[in-house]
Design a protein around this motif. Structure first.
Motif, PDB file in Angstrom:
ATOM      1  N   MET A   7       0.844  -1.195   0.000  1.00 10.22           N
ATOM      2  CA  MET A   7       0.000   0.000   0.000  1.00 10.22           C
ATOM      3  C   MET A   7       0.880   1.245   0.000  1.00 10.22           C
ATOM      4  N   ASN A   8       2.043   1.161   0.621  1.00 10.73           N
ATOM      5  CA  ASN A   8       2.971   2.284   0.631  1.00 10.73           C
ATOM      6  C   ASN A   8       3.418   2.623  -0.790  1.00 10.73           C
ATOM      7  N   ASP A   9       3.722   1.593  -1.608  1.00 12.61           N
ATOM      8  CA  ASP A   9       4.116   1.807  -3.002  1.00 12.61           C
ATOM      9  C   ASP A   9       2.994   2.462  -3.792  1.00 12.61           C
ATOM     10  N   VAL A  10       1.788   1.954  -3.623  1.00 14.63           N
ATOM     11  CA  VAL A  10       0.631   2.499  -4.329  1.00 14.63           C
ATOM     12  C   VAL A  10       0.394   3.937  -3.888  1.00 14.63           C
ATOM     13  N   TYR A  14       0.588   7.289  -6.247  1.00 17.27           N
ATOM     14  CA  TYR A  14      -0.603   8.145  -6.351  1.00 17.27           C
ATOM     15  C   TYR A  14      -0.257   9.584  -5.987  1.00 17.27           C
ATOM     16  N   LYS A  15       0.460   9.765  -4.893  1.00 15.11           N
ATOM     17  CA  LYS A  15       0.851  11.115  -4.471  1.00 15.11           C
ATOM     18  C   LYS A  15       1.814  11.736  -5.475  1.00 15.11           C
ATOM     19  N   PHE A  16       2.691  10.924  -6.041  1.00 17.86           N
ATOM     20  CA  PHE A  16       3.613  11.442  -7.049  1.00 17.86           C
ATOM     21  C   PHE A  16       2.855  11.921  -8.284  1.00 17.86           C
ATOM     22  N   ASP A  17       1.870  11.146  -8.742  1.00 16.35           N
ATOM     23  CA  ASP A  17       1.065  11.558  -9.895  1.00 16.35           C
ATOM     24  C   ASP A  17       0.316  12.855  -9.602  1.00 16.35           C
ATOM     25  N   ASN A  18      -0.246  12.965  -8.400  1.00 16.61           N
ATOM     26  CA  ASN A  18      -0.925  14.207  -8.015  1.00 16.61           C
ATOM     27  C   ASN A  18       0.047  15.385  -8.002  1.00 16.61           C
ATOM     28  N   ALA A  19       1.234  15.169  -7.464  1.00 18.37           N
ATOM     29  CA  ALA A  19       2.236  16.237  -7.393  1.00 18.37           C
ATOM     30  C   ALA A  19       2.662  16.668  -8.800  1.00 18.37           C
ATOM     31  N   HIS A  74       7.578  10.128   1.254  1.00 22.94           N
ATOM     32  CA  HIS A  74       8.885   9.710   0.759  1.00 22.94           C
ATOM     33  C   HIS A  74       9.986   9.835   1.809  1.00 22.94           C
ATOM     34  N   LEU A  75       9.862  10.794   2.712  1.00 25.73           N
ATOM     35  CA  LEU A  75      10.895  10.997   3.730  1.00 25.73           C
ATOM     36  C   LEU A  75      11.053   9.810   4.670  1.00 25.73           C
ATOM     37  N   LYS A  76      10.043   8.967   4.723  1.00 25.21           N
ATOM     38  CA  LYS A  76      10.169   7.749   5.532  1.00 25.21           C
ATOM     39  C   LYS A  76      11.308   6.881   5.005  1.00 25.21           C
ATOM     40  N   GLU A  77      11.574   7.017   3.690  1.00 30.69           N
ATOM     41  CA  GLU A  77      12.616   6.204   3.067  1.00 30.69           C
ATOM     42  C   GLU A  77      13.908   6.990   2.807  1.00 30.69           C
ATOM     43  N   CYS A  78      13.801   8.250   2.450  1.00 37.62           N
ATOM     44  CA  CYS A  78      14.976   9.055   2.069  1.00 37.62           C
ATOM     45  C   CYS A  78      14.985  10.344   2.875  1.00 37.62           C
ATOM     46  N   TYR A  79      15.480  10.320   4.045  1.00 36.50           N
ATOM     47  CA  TYR A  79      15.485  11.502   4.923  1.00 36.50           C
ATOM     48  C   TYR A  79      16.449  12.561   4.431  1.00 36.50           C
ATOM     49  N   GLY A  80      16.052  13.808   4.515  1.00 33.04           N
ATOM     50  CA  GLY A  80      16.967  14.903   4.284  1.00 33.04           C
ATOM     51  C   GLY A  80      16.707  15.782   3.077  1.00 33.04           C
ATOM     52  N   ILE A  81      15.853  15.373   2.161  1.00 39.15           N
ATOM     53  CA  ILE A  81      15.625  16.156   0.952  1.00 39.15           C
ATOM     54  C   ILE A  81      15.082  17.544   1.289  1.00 39.15           C
ATOM     55  N   TYR A  82      14.251  17.615   2.283  1.00 44.42           N
ATOM     56  CA  TYR A  82      13.520  18.841   2.551  1.00 44.42           C
ATOM     57  C   TYR A  82      14.106  19.675   3.673  1.00 44.42           C
ATOM     58  N   GLU A  83      15.225  19.261   4.203  1.00 44.70           N
ATOM     59  CA  GLU A  83      15.808  19.993   5.317  1.00 44.70           C
ATOM     60  C   GLU A  83      16.698  21.116   4.819  1.00 44.70           C
ATOM     61  N   ASN A  84      16.082  22.186   4.419  1.00 45.44           N
ATOM     62  CA  ASN A  84      16.842  23.378   4.072  1.00 45.44           C
ATOM     63  C   ASN A  84      15.962  24.589   4.315  1.00 45.44           C
ATOM     64  N   ILE A 123      12.809  18.764  -6.363  1.00 46.63           N
ATOM     65  CA  ILE A 123      12.265  17.714  -5.497  1.00 46.63           C
ATOM     66  C   ILE A 123      11.573  16.642  -6.320  1.00 46.63           C
ATOM     67  N   ILE A 124      10.759  17.057  -7.287  1.00 47.32           N
ATOM     68  CA  ILE A 124      10.048  16.088  -8.130  1.00 47.32           C
ATOM     69  C   ILE A 124      11.039  15.240  -8.914  1.00 47.32           C
ATOM     70  N   THR A 125      12.096  15.855  -9.423  1.00 45.46           N
ATOM     71  CA  THR A 125      13.127  15.115 -10.157  1.00 45.46           C
ATOM     72  C   THR A 125      13.812  14.094  -9.266  1.00 45.46           C
ATOM     73  N   ILE A 126      14.167  14.494  -8.048  1.00 46.24           N
ATOM     74  CA  ILE A 126      14.824  13.589  -7.101  1.00 46.24           C
ATOM     75  C   ILE A 126      13.916  12.417  -6.755  1.00 46.24           C
ATOM     76  N   ILE A 127      12.671  12.711  -6.446  1.00 46.83           N
ATOM     77  CA  ILE A 127      11.745  11.642  -6.056  1.00 46.83           C
ATOM     78  C   ILE A 127      11.476  10.720  -7.241  1.00 46.83           C
ATOM     79  N   LYS A 128      11.311  11.292  -8.420  1.00 45.23           N
ATOM     80  CA  LYS A 128      11.056  10.488  -9.615  1.00 45.23           C
ATOM     81  C   LYS A 128      12.190   9.483  -9.832  1.00 45.23           C
ATOM     82  N   SER A 129      13.415   9.913  -9.584  1.00 43.50           N
ATOM     83  CA  SER A 129      14.553   9.016  -9.788  1.00 43.50           C
ATOM     84  C   SER A 129      14.649   7.941  -8.714  1.00 43.50           C
ATOM     85  N   ASN A 130      13.922   8.131  -7.606  1.00 43.43           N
ATOM     86  CA  ASN A 130      13.991   7.171  -6.493  1.00 43.43           C
ATOM     87  C   ASN A 130      12.786   6.236  -6.397  1.00 43.43           C
ATOM     88  N   ILE A 131      11.787   6.443  -7.241  1.00 40.23           N
ATOM     89  CA  ILE A 131      10.629   5.523  -7.138  1.00 40.23           C
ATOM     90  C   ILE A 131      10.467   4.695  -8.381  1.00 40.23           C
TER      91      ILE A 131
END
Length: 131
Positions: A7-10, A14-19, A74-84, A123-131
């Protein structure tokens, strides 16, 4: 062998498509506001620049909201993208934009939107490359 999805993958897809869809709408208004707006004529009863500016603010709010939901997942898996600082300021401005009617505040946020646009795109580019 049948692939199994959690369900996490789905949920993240889904959230990526919305974003992506939200960002596409934001990107269209952003480009129009910063490149095409000068071609419009003023009308006697309506300041078109303010109408388009307000649309830009609304699209910014929606894009940041969907991006934030995607990142939270996504931060549950890849911490740190948004810490700036820019990311934090973007979230603050998104919240402020949703609840302000002061022209000065709106104009300040609009001036920062080009930087936020770049950040959301990254951010979208980074996440896209990780999913």
């Amino acid at each position: 062998m049948k692939a199994q999805f959690s369900m996490n993958d789905v949920n993240i897809h889904y959230k990526f498509d919305n974003a992506k869809q939200s960002f596409k709408a934001f990107d269209e208004v952003f480009k129009f506001y910063y490149k095409e707006l000068d071609k419009l004529a003023w009308t006697e009863e309506l300041d078109i620049r303010k109408v388009v500016r307000d649309s830009l603010i609304q699209r910014f709010e929606c894009s940041v909201e969907t991006c934030w939901k995607l990142l939270s997942q996504h931060l549950k898996e890849c911490y740190g993208i948004y810490e700036n600082e820019l990311g934090i300021k973007m979230i603050d401005d998104r919240n402020l934009a949703a609840h302000t009617y002061k022209e000065e505040t709106v104009e300040e946020i609009v001036r920062r939107i080009p930087d936020y646009h770049k950040l959301v795109k990254k951010i979208i580019t980074i996440i896209k490359s990780n999913i």
